[in-house]
Write a protein that holds these residues in place. Structure first.
Motif, PDB file in Angstrom:
ATOM      1  N   ASP A  66       0.834  -1.198   0.000  1.00 13.44           N
ATOM      2  CA  ASP A  66       0.000   0.000   0.000  1.00 13.44           C
ATOM      3  C   ASP A  66       0.873   1.253   0.000  1.00 13.44           C
ATOM      4  OD1 ASP A  66      -2.155  -1.679   0.176  1.00 13.44           O
ATOM      5  OD2 ASP A  66      -2.468  -1.369   2.328  1.00 13.44           O
ATOM      6  N   LEU A  67       0.506   2.213  -0.844  1.00 19.22           N
ATOM      7  CA  LEU A  67       1.170   3.515  -0.847  1.00 19.22           C
ATOM      8  C   LEU A  67       0.393   4.443   0.079  1.00 19.22           C
ATOM      9  CD1 LEU A  67       3.361   5.390  -2.095  1.00 19.22           C
ATOM     10  CD2 LEU A  67       1.641   6.052  -3.794  1.00 19.22           C
ATOM     11  N   ILE A  68       1.051   4.920   1.110  1.00 19.87           N
ATOM     12  CA  ILE A  68       0.435   5.811   2.087  1.00 19.87           C
ATOM     13  C   ILE A  68       0.974   7.226   1.881  1.00 19.87           C
ATOM     14  CG2 ILE A  68       0.040   6.284   4.528  1.00 19.87           C
ATOM     15  CD1 ILE A  68      -1.170   3.661   3.555  1.00 19.87           C
ATOM     16  N   SER A  69       0.059   8.171   1.749  1.00 16.63           N
ATOM     17  CA  SER A  69       0.439   9.573   1.638  1.00 16.63           C
ATOM     18  C   SER A  69      -0.115  10.327   2.844  1.00 16.63           C
ATOM     19  CB  SER A  69      -0.115  10.199   0.349  1.00 16.63           C
ATOM     20  OG  SER A  69       0.435   9.575  -0.791  1.00 16.63           O
ATOM     21  N   ILE A  70       0.725  11.136   3.458  1.00 21.90           N
ATOM     22  CA  ILE A  70       0.312  11.973   4.582  1.00 21.90           C
ATOM     23  C   ILE A  70       0.659  13.415   4.240  1.00 21.90           C
ATOM     24  CG2 ILE A  70       0.598  12.503   7.031  1.00 21.90           C
ATOM     25  CD1 ILE A  70       1.304   9.561   7.446  1.00 21.90           C
ATOM     26  N   ARG A  71      -0.318  14.292   4.347  1.00 19.65           N
ATOM     27  CA  ARG A  71      -0.118  15.700   4.033  1.00 19.65           C
ATOM     28  C   ARG A  71      -0.541  16.548   5.219  1.00 19.65           C
ATOM     29  NH1 ARG A  71      -2.307  13.210  -0.737  1.00 19.65           N
ATOM     30  NH2 ARG A  71      -4.462  13.674  -0.115  1.00 19.65           N
ATOM     31  N   ALA A  72       0.263  17.552   5.527  1.00 19.49           N
ATOM     32  CA  ALA A  72      -0.066  18.458   6.629  1.00 19.49           C
ATOM     33  C   ALA A  72       0.335  19.872   6.227  1.00 19.49           C
ATOM     34  CB  ALA A  72       0.648  18.046   7.911  1.00 19.49           C
ATOM     35  N   GLY A  73      -0.495  20.825   6.604  1.00 13.98           N
ATOM     36  CA  GLY A  73      -0.195  22.206   6.259  1.00 13.98           C
ATOM     37  C   GLY A  73      -0.790  23.173   7.266  1.00 13.98           C
ATOM     38  N   SER A 123       5.004   6.998   1.301  1.00 13.48           N
ATOM     39  CA  SER A 123       5.702   5.860   1.885  1.00 13.48           C
ATOM     40  C   SER A 123       6.511   5.087   0.853  1.00 13.48           C
ATOM     41  CB  SER A 123       4.687   4.925   2.552  1.00 13.48           C
ATOM     42  OG  SER A 123       3.812   4.372   1.572  1.00 13.48           O
ATOM     43  N   GLN A 124       7.360   4.174   1.360  1.00 12.83           N
ATOM     44  CA  GLN A 124       8.136   3.273   0.511  1.00 12.83           C
ATOM     45  C   GLN A 124       7.162   2.318  -0.181  1.00 12.83           C
ATOM     46  OE1 GLN A 124       8.892  -0.105   0.577  1.00 12.83           O
ATOM     47  NE2 GLN A 124      10.915  -0.259  -0.370  1.00 12.83           N
ATOM     48  N   PRO A 125       7.252   2.149  -1.514  1.00 11.63           N
ATOM     49  CA  PRO A 125       6.191   1.445  -2.237  1.00 11.63           C
ATOM     50  C   PRO A 125       6.363  -0.059  -2.363  1.00 11.63           C
ATOM     51  CG  PRO A 125       7.715   2.408  -3.795  1.00 11.63           C
ATOM     52  CD  PRO A 125       8.215   2.789  -2.423  1.00 11.63           C
ATOM     53  N   PHE A 126       7.552  -0.597  -2.012  1.00 15.07           N
ATOM     54  CA  PHE A 126       7.811  -2.001  -2.313  1.00 15.07           C
ATOM     55  C   PHE A 126       7.852  -2.863  -1.056  1.00 15.07           C
ATOM     56  CE2 PHE A 126       9.764   0.290  -5.912  1.00 15.07           C
ATOM     57  CZ  PHE A 126       8.993  -0.246  -6.920  1.00 15.07           C
ATOM     58  N   ALA A 127       7.410  -4.121  -1.211  1.00 16.11           N
ATOM     59  CA  ALA A 127       7.338  -5.032  -0.080  1.00 16.11           C
ATOM     60  C   ALA A 127       8.718  -5.527   0.333  1.00 16.11           C
ATOM     61  CB  ALA A 127       6.437  -6.221  -0.425  1.00 16.11           C
ATOM     62  N   ASN A 128       9.605  -5.741  -0.631  1.00 18.47           N
ATOM     63  CA  ASN A 128      10.921  -6.307  -0.363  1.00 18.47           C
ATOM     64  C   ASN A 128      11.902  -5.184  -0.031  1.00 18.47           C
ATOM     65  OD1 ASN A 128      13.350  -7.646  -0.273  1.00 18.47           O
ATOM     66  ND2 ASN A 128      12.973  -8.859  -2.115  1.00 18.47           N
ATOM     67  N   LYS A 129      12.111  -4.942   1.250  1.00 26.00           N
ATOM     68  CA  LYS A 129      12.986  -3.857   1.681  1.00 26.00           C
ATOM     69  C   LYS A 129      14.452  -4.272   1.741  1.00 26.00           C
ATOM     70  CE  LYS A 129       9.358  -1.622   4.383  1.00 26.00           C
ATOM     71  NZ  LYS A 129       8.952  -1.097   5.709  1.00 26.00           N
ATOM     72  N   THR A 130      14.735  -5.569   1.544  1.00 26.77           N
ATOM     73  CA  THR A 130      16.121  -6.039   1.592  1.00 26.77           C
ATOM     74  C   THR A 130      16.724  -6.182   0.210  1.00 26.77           C
ATOM     75  OG1 THR A 130      15.420  -8.359   1.615  1.00 26.77           O
ATOM     76  CG2 THR A 130      15.673  -7.261   3.746  1.00 26.77           C
TER      77      THR A 130
END
Length: 487
Positions: free
Chosen positions: A389-396, A414-421
């Motif tokens: 899942d791509l999570i976007s957080i915006r604050a202003g 957020s980081q888009p890929f499951a394999n972080k290694t």
């Protein structure tokens, strides 16, 4: 025809315009084309795009259609900006600038007499979702098996010359320019380019993704705001790569250039709501239906050889096709604090299930897309297995001082890929945009706003399958201004 096209597309994937042979360009499309950056009106941009709950902004309406019901006047908006992309890579760098129109639109507010439905609003908006820009230039010394000639040898494999045209797009070009020669005795190809080479690579990308929305919204009792958008999303991306290799051998020079242009559109459907808990607090929710982009792709390639006896050969080739890119639905919500005459603060979150994206083949013969997605089966398997899942957080926030508004914000993806290694995928880190700006209320009918944004992140670059892996650092900056007229 379909099988022949499959061969061509498979070979196109391995001329990667900057990506690995495992994760070809089409597989990375969901990452690059989903979500949204802080691009839009000057006010929207300077507050990190956190307008899903505040409303009353042309670009905010593109995120949450209910924001159209917050307008209490007719309004015209126009923004202009410059986006810059600086790319740093080992032994090279490049810069690219784009002048663009981040947003434009008009909203109309129609009061309703003697009813709890206070107003019925409608409008037309144009909001830039993303700018695409790259300019990578570097020189390097390349040894076997990483040269472009090695790539050509691998692509031709052991396919006889009489069958190359139907089975190896790049191998056929290399054979016709005498970069590759066929040995009947061994049943394989050889080349007169030997040893190491001096390689010069130039890669450029330009393009944009823009939403054009027709907004309908309503204000119920100054407490509940509802909205719906119908529209068209338009995307255009152009990639160019030039690869020049020089050898100290019979074959002295190999120059390759290709251009990939993709353009297309998708129908849009968006829903949204904003609720005023009290005079200071608002909450919101919004939903964007999946987008089905029908993309026309034009690919052209030129290969040129130069020999020590001053002879040389050149060939041009290319093909065109259409395919479907389905981007998943987006949904989210937020909360905002509004302090009349003092300022506002807004924070929101958005989610996109990138693993639900897929590619489909368009068959001109029957005028339909390949519903079972089997034509791109391997690419779709990679998408389903490697994305999260791509999570976007915006604050202003905005602080008002008389007729001046000071603004700042952040936009996180957020980081888009499951394999972080994985050594390659781990380079695609979360992105953070920092934004700011100032607004001037010139008079009761006119506002003038200014914005600036900055982000820095890293990606991979492969000029072709088997080419040297380059880690690139991208610094993205934009500045601009916007004019709002109220009537």
């Amino acid at each position: 025809m379909k099988n022949y096209l499959k061969v061509l597309l498979g070979q196109l994937v391995i001329v990667l315009f900057g990506f690995s042979e495992t994760y070809g360009q089409s597989v990375l499309d969901p990452y690059y084309f989903s979500g949204s950056g802080p691009v839009g009106t000057a006010r929207y941009t300077s507050m990190g795009g956190a307008f899903a709950t505040l409303g009353g902004d042309i670009s905010g309406v593109s995120t949450n259609p209910a924001g159209g019901a917050v307008f209490v006047n007719h309004q015209i908006d126009l923004s202009l900006g410059i986006a810059g992309f600086e790319t740093q890579v080992d032994r090279g760098e490049g810069t690219r600038f784009q002048i663009n129109m981040p947003s434009a639109g008009v909203m109309f507010s129609i009061p309703v007499a003697e009813s709890k439905w206070k107003a019925i609003n409608f409008g037309l908006t144009s909001s830039r979702i993303k700018n695409f820009g790259r300019n990578i230039e570097y020189s390097d010394q390349v040894n076997a098996p990483n040269s472009f000639v090695d790539f050509l040898l691998a692509d031709a494999g052991t396919i006889p010359p009489s069958e190359l045209a139907d089975n190896s797009f790049f191998g056929a070009m290399a054979y016709d320019t005498y970069i590759l020669e066929w040995d009947e005795n061994t049943g394989s190809y050889y080349t007169y380019a030997g040893g190491s080479s001096e390689q010069r690579v130039i890669y450029k990308r330009a393009g944009r993704n823009t939403d054009y929305d027709l907004n309908f919204s309503a204000n119920y009792d100054n407490r509940l705001y509802l909205g719906v958008n119908l529209g068209v999303g338009n995307m255009e991306i152009k990639d160019e790569m030039q690869n020049i290799e020089s050898f100290n051998d019979t074959l002295e020079k190999v120059e390759f250039r290709d251009d990939l242009i993709r353009s297309g559109s998708a129908l849009l459907f968006k829903l949204g709501a904003i609720y005023r808990v009290n005079k200071n607090i608002r909450v919101s929710a919004f939903y964007h239906a999946p987008r089905h982009y029908r993309l026309l792709t034009t690919y052209t390639a030129r290969l040129e050889s130069g020999f020590e006896d001053n002879s040389g050969y050149r060939i041009n080739d290319g093909f065109e096709f259409e395919y479907l890119l389905r981007l998943p639905s987006r949904y989210g919500g937020g909360v905002a604090v509004v302090l009349p005459k003092a300022g506002v603060f807004s924070i929101e979150a958005e989610k996109t299930r990138l693993q639900n994206a897929f590619l489909g083949y368009y068959d001109p013969g029957d005028g339909a897309f390949d519903a079972d997605k089997s034509f791109f089966n391997s690419e779709n398997v990679d998408i389903a297995q490697n994305y999260v899942d791509l999570i976007s957080i915006r604050a202003g926030a905005e602080i008002k001082i008389s007729n001046v508004a000071l603004r700042a914000g952040i936009n996180y993806q957020s980081q888009p890929f499951a394999n972080k290694t994985d050594a390659l995928l781990s380079r695609y880190k979360p992105r953070m945009f920092y934004t700011g700006g100032i607004g001037l209320r010139l008079n009761k009918n006119t506002s003038l706003d200014f914005f600036g944004t900055y982000a820095s992140y890293r990606e991979n670059f492969f000029p072709y399958s088997g080419g040297l892996n380059k880690e690139i650092k991208i610094s993205e900056i934009s500045i601009g201004t916007g004019l709002s007229l109220y009537f």
